[in-house]
Enzyme design. Structure first.
Site, PDB file in Angstrom:
ATOM      1  N   ASP A  10       0.865  -1.175   0.000  1.00 38.74           N
ATOM      2  CA  ASP A  10       0.000   0.000   0.000  1.00 38.74           C
ATOM      3  C   ASP A  10       0.904   1.229   0.000  1.00 38.74           C
ATOM      4  OD1 ASP A  10      -2.372   1.615   0.286  1.00 38.74           O
ATOM      5  OD2 ASP A  10      -1.864   1.872   2.393  1.00 38.74           O
ATOM      6  N   TYR A  42      -0.309   8.584  -2.313  1.00 31.26           N
ATOM      7  CA  TYR A  42      -0.279   8.366  -3.758  1.00 31.26           C
ATOM      8  C   TYR A  42      -1.506   9.030  -4.427  1.00 31.26           C
ATOM      9  CZ  TYR A  42       3.124   4.396  -3.450  1.00 31.26           C
ATOM     10  OH  TYR A  42       4.211   3.580  -3.255  1.00 31.26           O
ATOM     11  N   GLY A  43      -2.588   9.108  -3.662  1.00 32.62           N
ATOM     12  CA  GLY A  43      -3.901   9.432  -4.242  1.00 32.62           C
ATOM     13  C   GLY A  43      -4.045  10.802  -4.848  1.00 32.62           C
ATOM     14  N   CYS A 185     -11.020   3.324  -0.508  1.00 30.09           N
ATOM     15  CA  CYS A 185      -9.683   3.750  -0.087  1.00 30.09           C
ATOM     16  C   CYS A 185      -9.395   3.073   1.245  1.00 30.09           C
ATOM     17  CB  CYS A 185      -9.662   5.264   0.061  1.00 30.09           C
ATOM     18  SG  CYS A 185      -8.197   5.901   0.887  1.00 30.09           S
ATOM     19  N   HIS A 187      -8.005   3.948   3.884  1.00 27.09           N
ATOM     20  CA  HIS A 187      -8.153   4.695   5.139  1.00 27.09           C
ATOM     21  C   HIS A 187      -9.609   4.802   5.601  1.00 27.09           C
ATOM     22  CE1 HIS A 187      -4.070   5.793   4.336  1.00 27.09           C
ATOM     23  NE2 HIS A 187      -4.007   6.622   5.361  1.00 27.09           N
TER      24      HIS A 187
HETATM   25  N1  DGL Z   1      -3.817   3.920   0.111  1.00 28.60           N
HETATM   26  C1  DGL Z   1      -4.512   4.975  -0.593  1.00 28.60           C
HETATM   27  C2  DGL Z   1      -5.770   4.392  -1.242  1.00 28.60           C
HETATM   28  O1  DGL Z   1      -6.293   3.369  -0.817  1.00 28.60           O
HETATM   29  C3  DGL Z   1      -4.876   6.127   0.313  1.00 28.60           C
HETATM   30  C4  DGL Z   1      -3.708   6.975   0.741  1.00 28.60           C
HETATM   31  C5  DGL Z   1      -2.992   7.627  -0.429  1.00 28.60           C
HETATM   32  O2  DGL Z   1      -3.523   8.588  -1.025  1.00 28.60           O
HETATM   33  O3  DGL Z   1      -1.919   7.156  -0.740  1.00 28.60           O
HETATM   34  O4  DGL Z   1      -6.249   4.943  -2.198  1.00 28.60           O
END
Ligand code: DGL
Length: 273
Positions: A10, A42-43, A185, A187
């Protein structure tokens, strides 16, 4: 082969919500987790950056000899789709299992999707839902503020700031009458209670971590890759930022304190793996 670990990655620690479910579904499996805590989020990045990071993350897990790779990240699963065909081991993201569960759950044919901006822009969940049932109405909303809220500990359902942001993002879907919401997502399951309180008990929340763990179990079973030993598996965690930072926050996502091995790997090492 079956004792080889499952690799999970992740952008940060959110993917631990999938690990938590994986441990429940497949307690005997060994797991190697990589959280790119030095480069999260990353998002909000461009597609080309997300694809490059995802390739490096997957390559790192391959170097550990894993038998299956799970991208437990809504953003990677939505954007770095070439991973599906380019890896020498089975691979799954979160989009197909989660969309499938949502299509199964909806009764009125109105599904909401929330995720990072990159995930929502990709229309990944929407495309998969409509591929499965073109009659379904889909409502999407990017929720960029949810990630920093969770990362900074704003998670209580009765927290006024959380409630305000939830209302701001979800008011339109609520008025459209969705009966199913994809938490697209990693989170978002952490603030599921606040979301559910706002939308009401009749709206089913679909947790991508849980659905993906079940899906991964099916892949392993169908390819005779399950670990059939009777002892509990182990987890090893790799993070690109500090191990101390990881240990401080990981329990929020994992639902318990982390006693297993945690190892730092620098971005330099990662890109050379
Ligand atoms: N892990 C990212 C997702 O599930 C959330 C955090 C990010 O923006 O990297 O989209």
């Amino acid at each position: 082969m079956s004792e080889q670990a499952i690799g999970v990655f992740d952008s940060g620690l959110g993917g631990l919500t999938a690990v938590k479910e994986l441990i429940k579904v497949l307690p005997q499996e060994n797991i190697i987790y990589f959280g790119d805590t030095a480069r999260v989020p990353y998002g909000t990045r461009s597609d080309s950056t997300i694809k490059m990071y995802a390739r490096q993350d997957a390559r790192f897990l391959l170097s550990k000899g894993v038998k299956l790779i799970i991208a437990a990240c809504g953003t990677v699963s939505s954007v770095a789709t070439e991973l599906y065909d380019s890896l020498p081991v089975p691979f799954t993201g979160v989009v197909v299992p989660t969309a499938t569960a949502a299509v199964r759950a909806t009764r009125n044919g109105k599904i909401g999707i929330i995720g990072t901006p990159a995930t929502v822009n990709s229309c990944s969940y929407k495309t998969e839902i409509l591929r499965q049932d073109s009659r379904i109405q889909v409502f999407q909303q990017a929720c960029p503020l949810f990630v920093p809220l969770v990362e900074n500990g704003f998670i209580a359902a009765d927290d006024a700031i959380v409630q305000l942001v939830v209302e701001r993002y979800l008011a339109e879907m609520k008025s459209e009458g969705i009966d199913t919401l994809i938490l697209g997502c990693t989170h978002f399951p952490i603030i599921a209670q606040a979301i559910s309180d706002y939308l009401g008990r009749n709206v089913v929340l679909i947790d991508s971590g849980k659905e993906t763990a079940l899906y991964a179990a099916n892949i392993l079973s169908s390819q005779s890759l399950l670990n059939t030993s009777h002892t509990l598996g182990s987890c090893t965690y790799y993070v690109s930022d500090t191990v101390e930072g990881f240990r401080k926050t990981a329990d929020v996502f994992l639902g318990r304190s982390v006693e297993d091995t945690a190892i730092h790997i620098s971005i330099d090492q990662l890109t050379r793996s």
